[in-house]
Design a protein around this motif. Structure first.
Motif, mmCIF file in Angstrom:
data_model
loop_
_atom_site.group_PDB
_atom_site.id
_atom_site.type_symbol
_atom_site.label_atom_id
_atom_site.label_comp_id
_atom_site.label_asym_id
_atom_site.label_seq_id
_atom_site.Cartn_x
_atom_site.Cartn_y
_atom_site.Cartn_z
ATOM 1 N N ILE A 27 0.764 -1.101 0.103
ATOM 2 C CA ILE A 27 -0.176 0.182 -0.026
ATOM 3 C C ILE A 27 0.667 1.278 -0.120
ATOM 4 N N ILE A 28 0.546 2.642 -0.513
ATOM 5 C CA ILE A 28 1.144 3.422 -0.188
ATOM 6 C C ILE A 28 1.039 4.162 0.708
ATOM 7 N N PHE A 29 1.136 3.623 2.115
ATOM 8 C CA PHE A 29 1.187 4.381 3.134
ATOM 9 C C PHE A 29 0.982 4.988 4.144
ATOM 10 N N SER A 30 1.192 6.378 3.838
ATOM 11 C CA SER A 30 1.711 7.182 3.983
ATOM 12 C C SER A 30 0.403 8.045 4.042
ATOM 13 N N ALA A 50 -5.457 4.883 17.020
ATOM 14 C CA ALA A 50 -5.649 5.696 16.087
ATOM 15 C C ALA A 50 -4.248 6.406 15.213
ATOM 16 N N VAL A 51 -3.839 6.648 14.227
ATOM 17 C CA VAL A 51 -3.351 7.423 14.158
ATOM 18 C C VAL A 51 -3.490 7.880 12.366
ATOM 19 N N THR A 52 -3.741 9.356 12.113
ATOM 20 C CA THR A 52 -4.385 9.268 10.735
ATOM 21 C C THR A 52 -3.316 9.965 9.790
ATOM 22 N N SER A 53 -3.721 9.714 8.349
ATOM 23 C CA SER A 53 -2.630 10.049 7.731
ATOM 24 C C SER A 53 -2.188 11.194 7.251
ATOM 25 N N GLY A 54 -2.885 12.254 8.706
ATOM 26 C CA GLY A 54 -1.940 13.182 8.626
ATOM 27 C C GLY A 54 -1.271 13.267 9.850
ATOM 28 N N GLY A 55 -1.585 12.211 10.546
ATOM 29 C CA GLY A 55 -0.631 12.490 11.913
ATOM 30 C C GLY A 55 -1.534 12.345 12.836
ATOM 31 N N SER A 56 -2.854 12.558 13.187
ATOM 32 C CA SER A 56 -4.230 12.833 14.098
ATOM 33 C C SER A 56 -3.773 12.418 15.082
ATOM 34 N N THR A 57 -4.339 11.865 16.207
ATOM 35 C CA THR A 57 -3.998 11.043 16.920
ATOM 36 C C THR A 57 -5.194 10.874 18.051
ATOM 37 N N ARG A 71 3.515 7.048 13.542
ATOM 38 C CA ARG A 71 4.117 6.240 12.281
ATOM 39 C C ARG A 71 5.362 6.618 11.630
ATOM 40 N N ASP A 72 5.873 5.731 10.822
ATOM 41 C CA ASP A 72 7.085 6.134 10.100
ATOM 42 C C ASP A 72 6.772 5.731 9.071
ATOM 43 N N ASN A 73 6.423 7.113 7.749
ATOM 44 C CA ASN A 73 5.739 6.859 6.592
ATOM 45 C C ASN A 73 7.191 6.562 5.807
ATOM 46 N N ALA A 74 8.064 6.992 6.305
ATOM 47 C CA ALA A 74 9.653 6.628 5.581
ATOM 48 C C ALA A 74 9.655 4.581 5.625
ATOM 49 N N LYS A 75 9.012 3.950 6.890
ATOM 50 C CA LYS A 75 9.668 2.984 6.685
ATOM 51 C C LYS A 75 7.855 2.087 6.725
#
Length: 115
Positions: A27-30, A50-57, A71-75
């Protein structure tokens, strides 16, 4: 294909810490919201954090101040740092990705907290 692989569970004494990881592929994780859920024996599966794609938790009331989702979108990985663990945190912990049309789940990792 989509894969979610959780790791980091185990046995820990009350008051201890664990960090769970969920590595995603396919998937395109980010671009997706991610979540951690848990299911204790005889109970329904419940949202932990939970964490959104924008980083809200957001967090379940029972874990606020003790658990941190990140989340670490690079990993392509989402984490759950769990501190001050309690016996009632014992459960199988599942990672979930909201693919918008469906939810996809990992296989789960067992967390056991002894008193």
């Amino acid at each position: 294909q989509v894969q979610l692989v959780e790791s980091g569970g185990g046995l820990v004494q009350a008051g201890g810490s664990l960090r769970l990881s969920c590595a995603a592929s396919g998937i395109i994780f980010s671009t997706y919201h991610m979540g951690w859920y848990r299911q204790a024996p005889g109970k329904q599966r419940e949202l932990v954090a939970a964490v959104t794609s924008g980083g809200s938790t957001n967090y379940a009331d029972s874990v606020k101040g003790r658990f941190t989702i990140s989340r670490d979108n690079a990993k392509n990985t989402v984490y759950l740092q769990m501190n001050s663990l309690k016996p009632e945190d014992t459960a199988v912990y599942y990672c979930k990705v909201d693919l918008r049309v469906i939810d996809f789940w990992g296989q789960g990792t067992q967390v056991t907290v002894s008193s």
